[in-house]
Design a protein around this motif. Sequence first.
Motif, short mmCIF file in Angstrom:
data_model
loop_
_atom_site.label_atom_id
_atom_site.label_comp_id
_atom_site.label_asym_id
_atom_site.label_seq_id
_atom_site.Cartn_x
_atom_site.Cartn_y
_atom_site.Cartn_z
N MET A 403 2.06 30.81 -8.57
CA MET A 403 2.80 29.50 -8.41
C MET A 403 3.21 28.85 -9.56
O MET A 403 4.17 28.36 -9.56
N THR A 404 2.06 28.80 -10.60
CA THR A 404 2.43 28.44 -11.94
C THR A 404 3.47 29.13 -12.35
O THR A 404 4.47 28.49 -13.36
N LEU A 405 3.65 30.36 -12.49
CA LEU A 405 4.65 31.18 -12.95
C LEU A 405 6.02 30.69 -12.59
O LEU A 405 6.93 30.50 -13.18
N GLY A 406 6.00 30.37 -11.30
CA GLY A 406 7.52 29.83 -10.65
C GLY A 406 7.72 28.57 -11.24
O GLY A 406 8.79 28.25 -11.60
N ALA A 407 6.74 27.67 -11.31
CA ALA A 407 7.00 26.43 -11.67
C ALA A 407 7.47 26.29 -13.10
O ALA A 407 8.53 25.61 -13.27
N PHE A 408 6.78 26.92 -13.99
CA PHE A 408 7.29 26.91 -15.48
C PHE A 408 8.52 27.73 -15.53
O PHE A 408 9.44 27.39 -16.41
N GLY A 409 8.84 28.78 -14.88
CA GLY A 409 9.82 29.74 -14.56
C GLY A 409 11.10 28.71 -14.45
O GLY A 409 12.16 28.61 -14.92
N MET A 410 10.91 27.57 -13.52
CA MET A 410 12.02 26.89 -13.09
C MET A 410 12.55 25.70 -14.18
O MET A 410 13.55 25.53 -14.58
N ILE A 411 11.42 25.60 -15.30
CA ILE A 411 11.76 24.69 -16.22
C ILE A 411 12.54 25.45 -17.25
O ILE A 411 13.46 24.79 -17.96
N ILE A 412 12.01 26.59 -17.48
CA ILE A 412 12.97 27.45 -18.33
C ILE A 412 14.51 27.64 -18.08
O ILE A 412 15.35 27.37 -18.75
N LEU A 413 14.41 27.86 -16.74
CA LEU A 413 15.84 28.02 -16.06
C LEU A 413 16.74 26.99 -16.49
O LEU A 413 17.94 26.85 -16.76
N LEU A 414 16.24 25.64 -16.19
CA LEU A 414 16.92 24.68 -16.28
C LEU A 414 17.30 24.17 -17.94
O LEU A 414 18.05 23.57 -18.03
N SER A 415 16.40 24.74 -18.60
CA SER A 415 16.57 24.43 -20.17
C SER A 415 17.90 25.23 -20.57
O SER A 415 18.19 26.42 -20.09
N ARG A 416 18.40 24.90 -21.61
CA ARG A 416 19.43 25.57 -22.24
C ARG A 416 19.35 25.57 -24.08
O ARG A 416 18.48 24.49 -24.22
N VAL A 506 26.25 20.14 -15.92
CA VAL A 506 26.00 21.41 -16.40
C VAL A 506 25.49 22.45 -15.50
O VAL A 506 24.59 22.47 -15.14
N PRO A 507 26.51 23.47 -15.31
CA PRO A 507 26.17 24.54 -14.56
C PRO A 507 24.84 25.28 -15.09
O PRO A 507 24.81 25.55 -16.13
N ILE A 508 24.03 25.65 -14.25
CA ILE A 508 22.61 26.48 -14.43
C ILE A 508 23.21 27.78 -14.78
O ILE A 508 23.42 28.59 -13.87
N GLU A 509 23.06 28.19 -15.95
CA GLU A 509 23.29 29.88 -16.00
C GLU A 509 21.98 30.64 -16.56
O GLU A 509 21.04 30.11 -17.20
N ALA A 510 21.90 31.82 -15.98
CA ALA A 510 20.70 32.65 -16.05
C ALA A 510 21.01 34.11 -15.94
O ALA A 510 21.90 34.35 -15.09
N GLY A 511 20.28 35.06 -16.56
CA GLY A 511 20.63 36.36 -16.63
C GLY A 511 20.42 36.92 -15.16
O GLY A 511 19.51 36.24 -14.50
N VAL A 512 20.68 38.09 -14.63
CA VAL A 512 20.40 38.52 -13.37
C VAL A 512 19.08 38.99 -13.35
O VAL A 512 18.44 38.42 -12.14
N ASP A 513 18.50 39.36 -14.33
CA ASP A 513 16.93 39.82 -13.98
C ASP A 513 16.33 38.33 -13.72
O ASP A 513 15.25 38.47 -13.06
N MET A 514 16.53 37.35 -14.78
CA MET A 514 15.57 36.14 -14.46
C MET A 514 15.91 35.41 -13.08
O MET A 514 15.03 35.10 -12.47
N ARG A 515 17.07 35.45 -12.82
CA ARG A 515 17.57 34.74 -11.49
C ARG A 515 16.79 35.69 -10.26
O ARG A 515 16.27 35.11 -9.41
N PHE A 516 16.71 37.05 -10.38
CA PHE A 516 16.10 37.86 -9.35
C PHE A 516 14.62 37.76 -9.30
O PHE A 516 13.88 37.40 -8.41
N ALA A 517 14.06 37.66 -10.59
CA ALA A 517 12.63 37.61 -10.61
C ALA A 517 12.02 36.36 -10.04
O ALA A 517 11.12 36.17 -9.38
N LEU A 518 12.85 35.06 -10.34
CA LEU A 518 12.44 33.83 -9.98
C LEU A 518 12.52 33.72 -8.49
O LEU A 518 11.79 33.11 -7.98
N SER A 519 13.61 34.28 -7.68
CA SER A 519 13.66 34.16 -6.42
C SER A 519 12.78 34.99 -5.80
O SER A 519 12.05 34.61 -4.66
#
Lengths: 547, 193
Positions: A403-416, A506-519
């Motif tokens: 769960m923590t992995l996902g939560a901090f993953g989301m913060i990283i995703l929204l950061s730029r 601002v559109p949320i951008e991320a690489g394919v690997d990141m989006r796939f892993a987070l999903s």
Amino acid sequence: MTIANLNIAWLLPEILILTMACVILVIDAYLPKQLRNLTYHLTQGTLLGAALLIIAANPMQPILAMNDMVIIDAMSVVLKLFIVLIVFFTFIYSREYLQDRKIFKGEYFVLGLFATLGMLIMVSAHNLLMVFLGLELLSLSLYAMIAMNRDSKVATEAAMKYFVLGALASGMLLYGMSMLYGITATLDLTKLSQSVSEISNDRIVISSVNQLISETEEVELAIKNVEKHVTTITNSPIATKIAEIIEANIETDAMVIIKPMLASSSQNYTILVFGLVFIVIGVAFKLGAVPFHSWIPDVYHGSPTSMTLFVASAPKIAAFAMVIRMLVDGMQTLHTDWQGMLILLSILSIIVGNIIAIAQQNIKRMLAYSTIAHVGYLLLGIIAANADGYAASMFYVVVYTIMTLGAFGMIILLSRTGFEADKIEDFKGLNERNPWYAMIMLIIMLSMAGVPPMVGFWAKWAVLAQVINAGFVWLAVLAVLFAVIGAFYYLRIVKLMYFDKPTSLVPIEAGVDMRFALSANALIVLLLGLMPNTLMAICLGAWGISV
Amino acid sequence: MIKFTFYLFSLILIFASVRVVTVKNPVHAALFLVLAFFSSAAIWLLLQAEFLAIALVLVYVGAVMVLFLFVVMMLEINFSQLREGFVRNLPVAGLVGALILLEMVFVVGAWQNVPPPVATEIPNIVALGQVLYTDYFYPFEIAAALLLVAMIAAIALTMRPHNRAKYQKPDQQVSVNREDYVRIVNIPSEAKD
């Protein structure tokens, strides 16, 4: 000693990681900047290779290797596998974040591998020395990784705080270990556990012999009674010793020898518990249980988010394993003593964590306090002090890290670049910006709050069931009460995402690997919630309980 | 006699350790640390751990502390600023410390059957050598990895990237033309009044 009975083959995962860490270190030194991605891919390859080796080296019964320094059992295999996979996911999430902030360095991944090695050593330690070395290898790498972002003042401060408090905790742990060594003259966990149970048996014998002596005025009769009593006891060294003394001497002499012996031996147990206190303090520091939690919010807040993710996830599994190795493998006999200490830590953590989290405006700080609360729940299963309880705690710690992995993953995703999404407001109106990411965060937040059908519910259910079985109903009631209070701050994020207007478009951008892993991460949380039996069976199996 | 020596060195050790944290001048603090190391080495000698004692003197006093002294002297940190909170926090910290000390004295002080030092036929250093690379092979390797991590961390944290350093490039210096740097400007002279 020969090479064959070192059982080196069982240590292949550790050997692979250590070797590759050194190889990557050298390769990276000669890589031009534009090829730096190779370091990343090599690291990830190493972690996957280690995962395969861990699965391949799955013993039917516990195996001791390297002169009993290491134990490979069902628990260590499961936890090691999760550690390696979670570090793998951590690096996927961190890659772009690190590149954006110009801290995408080879050393970061090399130190990450060393930290992983430290965690694996802790998980399969069978000697207090190995517990300590594994812990230091992990901590030292983490301090350096946090400080890597040199130009950030908060990161340096976080690293410094973590370093000073971590060193203090290690000192406490080491002091406790030295007390245990002083009293048992061994560092090996099996021998330690034997010695501890002998000392606690001695304690019972000493008090009963003392009672027999004080009951009878006449020396001869008293010694006769004592002799009758001690010859029936087989599991206590002091009983055997007393029997020998009585046999070799006349009654009055025997009494003169026995009395001071009883007085001096009765202290052994006290010293043992004294050492135990320091061990529990050291462990509580590393887990972040109240009142040894003060470093967690500052370190989580100050570190670059990729490092917060690293510190918050896999090391918790290692810390759990450390608790099991020392308190259960080494000192199960003393469980009446450590149960009380853990109950105190657990209650305080649940209360303080859940209440202070409500007041936080920074989501990293909020998750830090939520971690403290989760540690409280995690300890509940260990408090039950039986195999079912340990299995429930193991389930909890694995679920918590996912769960923590996902939560901090989301913060990283929204950061730029140049922007950290670490305010709670940054999640406002996420549903309008991107419904799928809002859905991921929704799943994770509900799971952390413990709402069915997410897996977080089953984790809480498992530990609560065990703590009730162990007879601490009041503790379970308290834990549930504060889980309800804690649900508030998780649901606040959900409310902000779905019912508020977004502040930035601002559109949320991320690489394919990141989006796939987070999903995948969020789907795992959901799927495990719908089908918790598989993971539960694995955890129970690690403790030799078949379902 | 042994008891007297033990208490003498213990007292010096405690005194020196207290001075390390209370003394104002960091150089003096480092020197007191050296004294503390010496006294603990002497206590180890009493325990017949002569190899550890000499290693402590050679490695810590001889190498680490000397290096440390150099660093302290070169850095010129304003230590008085660092210890500003010392007096303010002293009452609470001192009380808690004294309490813990008292508790520990009560528990450990009552411990009577302390095992005596193990007297063996083989010398200390031989005994150490026999187990270090055999029984303790694995911890030894991990300790080596730990030192490697410390080294990597130290380099990663202190090495500045190249763009900050200024280098001379002799080939470019030699191939400089006059035209690249000198421009003849024809400034009209001012008209006389």
